[in-house]
Design a protein around this motif. Structure first.
Motif, PDB file in Angstrom:
ATOM      1  N   LEU A 216      53.755  60.312  20.799  1.00 48.99           N
ATOM      2  CA  LEU A 216      53.318  60.903  22.065  1.00 48.99           C
ATOM      3  C   LEU A 216      53.305  62.423  21.965  1.00 48.99           C
ATOM      4  N   ILE A 217      54.332  62.996  21.358  1.00 47.69           N
ATOM      5  CA  ILE A 217      54.340  64.453  21.149  1.00 47.69           C
ATOM      6  C   ILE A 217      53.183  64.850  20.231  1.00 47.69           C
ATOM      7  N   GLY A 218      52.925  64.010  19.224  1.00 48.64           N
ATOM      8  CA  GLY A 218      51.811  64.290  18.310  1.00 48.64           C
ATOM      9  C   GLY A 218      50.451  64.241  18.984  1.00 48.64           C
ATOM     10  N   ALA A 219      50.369  63.532  20.115  1.00 48.97           N
ATOM     11  CA  ALA A 219      49.087  63.444  20.840  1.00 48.97           C
ATOM     12  C   ALA A 219      48.846  64.645  21.740  1.00 48.97           C
ATOM     13  N   LEU A 220      49.867  65.439  22.010  1.00 49.21           N
ATOM     14  CA  LEU A 220      49.742  66.525  22.987  1.00 49.21           C
ATOM     15  C   LEU A 220      48.741  67.612  22.596  1.00 49.21           C
ATOM     16  N   PRO A 221      48.688  68.060  21.309  1.00 51.20           N
ATOM     17  CA  PRO A 221      47.704  69.111  20.997  1.00 51.20           C
ATOM     18  C   PRO A 221      46.280  68.712  21.377  1.00 51.20           C
ATOM     19  N   ALA A 222      45.875  67.475  21.068  1.00 49.70           N
ATOM     20  CA  ALA A 222      44.519  67.033  21.413  1.00 49.70           C
ATOM     21  C   ALA A 222      44.347  66.948  22.928  1.00 49.70           C
ATOM     22  N   LEU A 223      45.364  66.456  23.626  1.00 53.52           N
ATOM     23  CA  LEU A 223      45.262  66.337  25.079  1.00 53.52           C
ATOM     24  C   LEU A 223      45.197  67.702  25.758  1.00 53.52           C
ATOM     25  N   ARG A 224      45.900  68.684  25.191  1.00 53.02           N
ATOM     26  CA  ARG A 224      45.924  70.004  25.824  1.00 53.02           C
ATOM     27  C   ARG A 224      44.624  70.782  25.608  1.00 53.02           C
ATOM     28  N   ARG A 225      43.812  70.322  24.671  1.00 51.43           N
ATOM     29  CA  ARG A 225      42.518  70.983  24.526  1.00 51.43           C
ATOM     30  C   ARG A 225      41.668  70.749  25.775  1.00 51.43           C
ATOM     31  N   GLY A 226      41.812  69.589  26.392  1.00 51.23           N
ATOM     32  CA  GLY A 226      41.074  69.319  27.617  1.00 51.23           C
ATOM     33  C   GLY A 226      41.861  69.649  28.870  1.00 51.23           C
ATOM     34  N   HIS A 227      43.197  69.758  28.739  1.00 49.51           N
ATOM     35  CA  HIS A 227      44.085  70.031  29.885  1.00 49.51           C
ATOM     36  C   HIS A 227      45.133  71.051  29.427  1.00 49.51           C
ATOM     37  N   PRO A 228      44.777  72.319  29.380  1.00 52.01           N
ATOM     38  CA  PRO A 228      45.669  73.331  28.794  1.00 52.01           C
ATOM     39  C   PRO A 228      47.032  73.424  29.463  1.00 52.01           C
ATOM     40  N   ASP A 229      47.121  73.063  30.751  1.00 58.91           N
ATOM     41  CA  ASP A 229      48.400  73.181  31.442  1.00 58.91           C
ATOM     42  C   ASP A 229      49.156  71.847  31.515  1.00 58.91           C
ATOM     43  N   LEU A 230      48.731  70.867  30.734  1.00 61.08           N
ATOM     44  CA  LEU A 230      49.380  69.559  30.734  1.00 61.08           C
ATOM     45  C   LEU A 230      50.844  69.671  30.309  1.00 61.08           C
ATOM     46  N   ARG A 231      51.701  68.845  30.910  1.00 62.97           N
ATOM     47  CA  ARG A 231      53.125  68.795  30.570  1.00 62.97           C
ATOM     48  C   ARG A 231      53.540  67.347  30.307  1.00 62.97           C
ATOM     49  N   LEU A 232      54.603  67.191  29.515  1.00 60.87           N
ATOM     50  CA  LEU A 232      55.214  65.887  29.249  1.00 60.87           C
ATOM     51  C   LEU A 232      56.672  65.936  29.659  1.00 60.87           C
ATOM     52  N   LEU A 233      57.062  65.005  30.517  1.00 60.30           N
ATOM     53  CA  LEU A 233      58.455  64.860  30.938  1.00 60.30           C
ATOM     54  C   LEU A 233      59.010  63.611  30.267  1.00 60.30           C
ATOM     55  N   VAL A 234      59.989  63.791  29.391  1.00 55.23           N
ATOM     56  CA  VAL A 234      60.669  62.660  28.745  1.00 55.23           C
ATOM     57  C   VAL A 234      61.904  62.368  29.586  1.00 55.23           C
ATOM     58  N   ALA A 235      61.784  61.365  30.459  1.00 53.08           N
ATOM     59  CA  ALA A 235      62.792  61.114  31.491  1.00 53.08           C
ATOM     60  C   ALA A 235      63.689  59.967  31.069  1.00 53.08           C
ATOM     61  N   GLY A 236      64.803  60.320  30.445  1.00 49.87           N
ATOM     62  CA  GLY A 236      65.747  59.291  30.024  1.00 49.87           C
ATOM     63  C   GLY A 236      66.777  59.855  29.076  1.00 49.87           C
ATOM     64  N   GLY A 237      67.895  59.139  28.981  1.00 49.83           N
ATOM     65  CA  GLY A 237      68.979  59.573  28.114  1.00 49.83           C
ATOM     66  C   GLY A 237      68.737  59.189  26.668  1.00 49.83           C
ATOM     67  N   PHE A 238      69.339  59.947  25.769  1.00 45.40           N
ATOM     68  CA  PHE A 238      69.235  59.670  24.336  1.00 45.40           C
ATOM     69  C   PHE A 238      70.392  58.785  23.862  1.00 45.40           C
ATOM     70  N   THR A 239      71.601  59.071  24.303  1.00 43.21           N
ATOM     71  CA  THR A 239      72.772  58.331  23.835  1.00 43.21           C
ATOM     72  C   THR A 239      72.827  56.971  24.512  1.00 43.21           C
TER      73      THR A 239
END
Length: 394
Positions: A216-239
Motif C-alpha cells: 500500500l505504501i508502494g502504491a502511494l507515489p502513483a496515486l499521488r500523481r493524480g492526487h498530490p494531497d492524498l494521505r494514508l492513515l494506518v489505523a491500528g496497533g503494531f504490537t
C-alpha cells in the motif's frame, strides 16, 4: 432469562488484552452480546506467568481448574494459534475439563499450522480421521461436541480432516458505528493534522506483515500523481499476540523507512492502537478504506465488516481461490493481484476518481454488513448451546 434458567458458559481464551489480540476483542464483544441473549459467560484467560519453559502447560492446568470450580453448563474454547503464541499446550485442555460438561471450540485460524511441525502428513491424517488428535488444536477439536467456524474455508478443512460436526457462525463488525461519526471523523482528521479536503485512504486493523501495508505504501507515489494531497492513515496497533513488541517495533521502523524511500513520508500517519470510538472516527474520516491483505480478504475479517458497516467504499485483495460471496457482491472493489503495488494503485485510483462508484460501494457494503450483527451471532451461539444441552427454548 434470569437466574438458574440462564445457560452458564465458561469461555477459555488467549491471555492478551483487546488492544493486543483480535480474538480477545471478539470474546469481549461476544460476552456482551450473549449476556443480552440470556447466556451468562465467564471468560477464562489461559494466562502464563513468567517465561518458564512449561508456562503454557501450567497456565492450561490453572485455566482448567478454574473452569471446574465454576460449575457451568458448557465450556466454549476460543482457539487461534497466535492467541496462545503458537504453543500447542492449550490443546491439552480437554484432558483436565469435566467430562460431563459439553465442550465447544471456535477455530478462528485453521488450515495452515501443525504442532509438532515435523510429523508426516499421512500420520496426521490417521490421527485426525480417528479423532485422536488434531494437528492444530490438539484434543480440542476431536473432543468437542461441536466446532464453530466463521467461514467456509475453515468449515471445509475441519470436516475434511476430522469429520467433527461444524456450526458456521459468521463474524460481526469489530467496531460499532456511532451516530456522531461524521463529526468525529472531521475532528480526527484535525487531530492528526490532515488537510480537510485531502483524499484520505485508511487501513484499519492490527498492523502485521501479512496485511499488505508495504504494498500500500508502494502504491502511494502513483496515486499521488493524480492526487498530490492524498494521505494514508494506518489505523491500528503494531504490537499483538501475532507480532511481539520487538518485532512490532522493527516492522514499524521498516514501514517508516519504506515511506521515506518512496518519498511519501509526509503522506503516511501511523496512529497506533485506537479505542473503539477513535477507530469509528477513523473509518468515518476515510474516503476509501484499503485492506490489501497478502492472502486476500474474506468475510472472516471483522475489520472488513466494520468498514462496510460504516458505509465506507472499501478496496480488498482477492484470495487464491477467487474468494467468497464478498468478491461477487459488488460491495467491494477487488484488486485482482496481491502483493502488487501497481495493481493496488490502479484499483484505488479508479475508486478515488469515480464518486458514483464510491457511493455504490458504500451503499452495497452497508447492506451486506447489515446481515452480520452481534445479536445474530449471539442468537446462533445460544441456539447451539440449547441443542447441546437438550433445551428447546430460552
Amino acid at each position: 432469562m434470569a437466574g438458574r434458567d440462564r445457560i452458564r458458559v465458561a469461555m477459555p481464551h488467549g491471555p492478551a488484552p483487546v488492544d493486543r489480540d483480535g480474538v480477545s476483542d471478539y470474546v469481549a464483544h461476544l460476552v456482551r452480546a450473549l449476556d443480552d441473549a440470556g447466556v451468562t459467560v465467564t471468560p477464562v484467560p489461559v494466562r502464563p506467568a513468567g517465561r518458564a519453559p512449561l508456562r503454557w502447560l501450567t497456565a492450561t492446568a490453572r485455566a482448567a481448574e478454574r473452569v471446574r470450580r465454576l460449575d457451568v453448563d458448557l465450556v466454549h474454547v476460543q482457539f487461534a494459534p497466535s492467541a496462545y503464541r503458537f504453543s500447542g499446550l492449550p490443546g491439552l485442555l480437554p484432558f483436565r475439563l469435566p467430562r460431563t460438561v459439553p465442550l465447544v471450540t471456535t477455530v478462528h485460524e485453521y488450515g495452515s499450522w501443525a504442532v509438532p511441525g515435523w510429523l508426516p502428513g499421512p500420520l496426521w491424517s490417521l490421527l485426525e480421521r480417528t479423532r485422536l488428535w488434531d494437528r492444530e488444536t490438539g484434543r480440542l477439536v476431536p473432543a468437542s461436541a461441536a466446532v464453530v467456524v466463521t467461514n467456509g474455508g475453515h468449515d471445509a478443512a475441519v470436516r475434511a480432516r476430522t469429520g467433527v460436526p461444524t456450526v458456521r457462525v459468521p463474524l460481526a463488525p469489530n467496531v460499532t458505528d456511532r451516530p456522531d461519526g461524521t463529526t468525529a471523523g472531521r475532528r480526527l482528521r484535525a487531530d492528526f493534522g490532515l488537510p480537510a479536503g485531502a483524499p484520505l485512504l485508511v487501513f484499519f486493523g492490527f498492523v502485521h506483515p501479512v496485511k499488505g501495508i508495504r504494498h500500500l505504501i508502494g502504491a502511494l507515489p502513483a496515486l499521488r500523481r493524480g492526487h498530490p494531497d492524498l494521505r494514508l492513515l494506518v489505523a491500528g496497533g503494531f504490537t499483538s499476540q501475532a507480532l511481539p513488541e520487538a518485532e512490532a517495533r522493527a516492522f514499524r521502523d521498516e514501514l517508516t523507512a519504506l515511506a521515506h524511500r518512496h518519498g511519501v513520508a509526509d503522506a503516511v500517519v501511523f496512529t497506533g492502537y485506537l479505542s473503539p470510538e477513535r477507530a469509528s472516527a477513523a473509518l468515518h474520516a476515510a474516503d476509501v478504506v484499503v485492506l490489501p491483505f497478502t492472502a486476500g480478504v474474506t468475510l472472516k475479517s471483522g475489520a472488513l465488516l466494520a468498514a462496510l458497516a460504516h458505509g465506507r467504499p472499501t478496496v480488498v485483495t482477492v484470495p487464491d481461490d477467487g474468494g467468497d460471496g464478498l468478491h461477487r457482491s459488488g460491495a467491494v472493489a477487488v484488486v485482482p493481484e496481491r502483493r502488487d503495488s501497481d495493481a493496488l494503485a490502479a484499483t484505488v485510483g479508479r475508486v478515488l476518481a469515480d464518486p458514483v462508484l464510491r457511493r455504490r460501494l458504500a451503499e452495497r457494503g452497508r447492506t451486506l454488513a447489515a446481515g452480520y450483527a452481534w445479536p445474530r451471532v449471539a442468537a446462533a451461539h445460544r441456539d447451539l448451546y440449547q441443542r447441546l444441552l437438550g433445551r428447546h427454548d430460552g
